[in-house]
Design an enzyme around this catalytic site. Structure first.
Site, PDB file in Angstrom:
ATOM      1  N   ASP A 270       0.824  -1.204   0.000  1.00 58.21           N
ATOM      2  CA  ASP A 270       0.000   0.000   0.000  1.00 58.21           C
ATOM      3  C   ASP A 270       0.864   1.262   0.000  1.00 58.21           C
ATOM      4  O   ASP A 270       1.924   1.307   0.628  1.00 58.21           O
ATOM      5  CB  ASP A 270      -0.895  -0.018   1.247  1.00 58.21           C
ATOM      6  N   GLU A 323       1.155  -0.421  -5.172  1.00 62.03           N
ATOM      7  CA  GLU A 323       0.228   0.688  -5.404  1.00 62.03           C
ATOM      8  C   GLU A 323       1.089   1.951  -5.398  1.00 62.03           C
ATOM      9  O   GLU A 323       1.377   2.519  -4.343  1.00 62.03           O
ATOM     10  CB  GLU A 323      -0.844   0.763  -4.322  1.00 62.03           C
TER      11      GLU A 323
END
Length: 590
Positions: A270, A323
């Site tokens: 993330d 990401e």
């Protein structure tokens, strides 16, 4: 028991067994390592415990959960739990042996992104448990044709509204849904059903909760002391100090734990951009340059390369997905080539351009044609995954269906076209739960998906289309075998902005071709000329206007390509294009 607390004067294990009295079980420090140890005989399963830590300089007492605990209490309680060593007997040997360090590039990958607590609630309205999810979610995703589940973080976390992205237990599946062996059984069930499992993993920051990592021994131990290095003010969280070997090892151990102990098939890391840049979301006076005067976080870069190399060397075939929302070069290239070492990167540019385009009234799309064509300029600079994730259906953005223009029928026609564009364009796929059947409301973690809408034909049709898109994607090597290779894609006509029509060809390694045509306005077009790489008969494999998907079943079943050269191709198809429709064509005979 063992815990790292180098600034401590005393550390004790406390719990129900000693009335939470820090005088009863003091620990012994292991030399100058800062690691405190103690063996306590006779503590059984489900014993609750924490560490009581006295800072040597201030005398401050802090009561902390175990950073390495395998299980915790269900929130709002925060104690660590003693659990026996797992004796779970795995049944996924065939799946694990079939993982391959290179084959994933050429296999279909269609990911169903799921928040376990709000996919579908238990009959009593409470959270489902891991067993219920294995029984219901796994067969649903398999029957829909997805190849993988991606779980929003199940690492233990205190705040439901963080969706798991503010973790406090980096080695523990959240107790909301059961025990660690229950989670192992869920993963095992998925593997036996032919589904991979990927976890959203958050090594970029952690919450300030006093019971957890923040100022663990009375000092900035896991974080930086200077807030210009150690805080994400946007999220109210703290940033790991990647320059400390103990912190890097803590995070690396967490990654390996999920892959080795829980047999996960990948980690989606993330907020990578927030790790890479020292000035991420900061004003000029709010950050400190690196030793070279730049804004790159050199320690974080080294950590990311290390974790990617360690995981992929030790566990070939496990994917590491970034990401990453900037133009940082080489995210999915190996460190030996100056890259970060991820296997794939989310294509955020493609996603933003696509959703902006599809959110427009079709009358304006002719002026924004390049928003769909531009991504091919950089499409092969990384190994890209095409995401429509949870981030796009929250915080006032509306659901994907809610973004579409027009009346209800036109919204669904646009949704069908949107998903055809995603599935037939090169790149691995990801879709957040509920969007496969056109949920109309924004997602909320506080309830379950709007399953009731499946009583309506338009929603049933959209769900069937996603299932069929997964089917043709899986069955057609031209659609999945060369997604990271420029020779697997070519525009046939990318220039007809006036009519908002796109056409391109996909090719497999043997040269077999499939044509994709998109009519991006509600205007029906008769005998529309499409350049063709060959003459002869082309059969329609998929038509998003089919009545099975909620359309009107307009358009051809097959088309004949004449030998008339057109737009650089040796042949021409004249196709009746239904409004707001995508067509997938294959030549007869392969």
């Amino acid at each position: 028991f063992a815990v790292w607390a180098p600034a401590a004067e005393r550390v004790s294990v406390v719990g129900d067994f000693n009335h939470w009295d820090g005088r009863c079980h003091p620990m012994t420090v292991h030399g100058s390592s800062g690691i405190w140890e103690l063996f306590i005989p006779g503590l059984g399963p489900e014993t609750l415990y924490k560490y009581e830590i006295r800072n040597r300089d201030t005398g401050e007492l802090r009561l902390k959960s175990d950073p390495y605990a395998a299980a915790y209490q269900v929130r709002p309680e925060t104690a660590s739990r003693v659990i026996p060593e797992s004796g779970y007997a795995w049944n996924d040997r065939e799946w694990m042996e079939n993982r391959d360090p290179e084959a994933w590039k050429h296999r279909p990958m269609s990911i169903y992104e799921v928040h376990l607590g709000s996919w579908q609630r238990s009959p009593d309205g409470d959270w489902p448990n891991y067993a219920e999810l294995a029984e219901r979610l796994v067969p649903y995703a398999r029957d829909m044709g997805f190849t993988h589940l991606e779980l929003l973080p199940v690492t233990e976390h205190p705040f439901d509204g963080s969706w798991g992205y503010q973790s406090t237990g980096f080695f523990a599946p959240t107790s909301r849904f059961g025990d660690p062996d229950d989670f192992r059984r869920f993963v095992d069930t998925a593997h036996q059903a032919g589904l991979g499992v990927i976890l959203d993993w958050v090594p970029g920051h952690f919450p300030r909760d006093d019971f957890a990592l923040a100022r663990f021994d009375g000092t900035a131990l896991y974080e930086h002391e200077d807030p210009r290095l150690g805080e994400h003010r946007e999220w109210g969280t703290l940033i790991f100090n990647y320059g400390r070997p103990e912190v890097r090892n803590f995070l690396l151990s967490s990654a390996l734990c999920w892959i080795e102990d829980f047999h996960l098939d990948g980690l989606r890391v993330d907020a990578v951009a927030s790790m890479l840049y020292l000035d991420y979301n900061r004003e000029d006076h709010e950050w400190i340059p690196n030793i070279h005067g730049g804004n790159e976080n050199l320690e974080a870069i080294e950590f990311l390369r290390d974790v990617n190399e360690t995981v992929q060397t030790g566990h070939p075939g496990v994917v590491m997905i970034a990401e990453e929302s900037t133009a940082w070069p080489g995210v999915s290239r190996p460190p030996s080539m100056g890259g970060l070492g991820f296997t794939m990167k989310w294509n955020m540019g493609w996603m933003h351009d696509t959703l902006t385009y599809f959110g427009m009234d079709p009358i304006h799309r002719r002026y924004h044609h390049s928003q769909l064509t531009f991504a091919q300029i950089y499409a092969y600079s990384e190994n890209f995954l095409l995401p429509f994730s949870h981030d796009e259906v929250v915080h006032g953005k509306r659901s994907l269906r809610g973004r579409m223009p027009g009346n209800e029928w036109e919204q669904h026609a646009n949704m069908r076209l949107l998903y055809a564009w995603q599935w037939l364009y090169p790149g691995k796929k990801l879709l957040f739960m509920g969007q496969e059947f056109g949920q109309g409301t924004e997602w909320s973690e506080a309830g379950e998906l709007d399953w009731y809408v499946l009583q309506y034909p338009l929603h049933q049709g959209l769900q069937q289309l996603v299932k069929d898109l997964n089917g043709v994607y899986r069955e057609q090597p031209a659609l999945h075998g060369r997604e990271f290779e420029p020779d697997g894609f070519a525009w046939l006509n990318a220039d007809d902005a006036d009519n908002s029509v796109l056409s391109f060809v996909r090719r497999d390694v043997e040269g077999h071709e499939r044509i994709v045509i998109l009519n991006l306005t509600p205007v029906e077009r008769s005998a529309y000329p499409i350049p063709s790489p060959r003459s002869g008969t082309w059969r329609v494999l998929l038509n998003t206007d089919s009545e099975f998907y909620g359309g009107a079943s307009r358009g051809p079943l097959q088309c004949e390509a004449t030998t008339e050269a057109y737009h650089g191709q040796p042949a021409t198809l004249h196709v009746d294009l239904p409004p707001l429709t995508a067509l997938l064509l294959e030549p007869t005979g392969g």
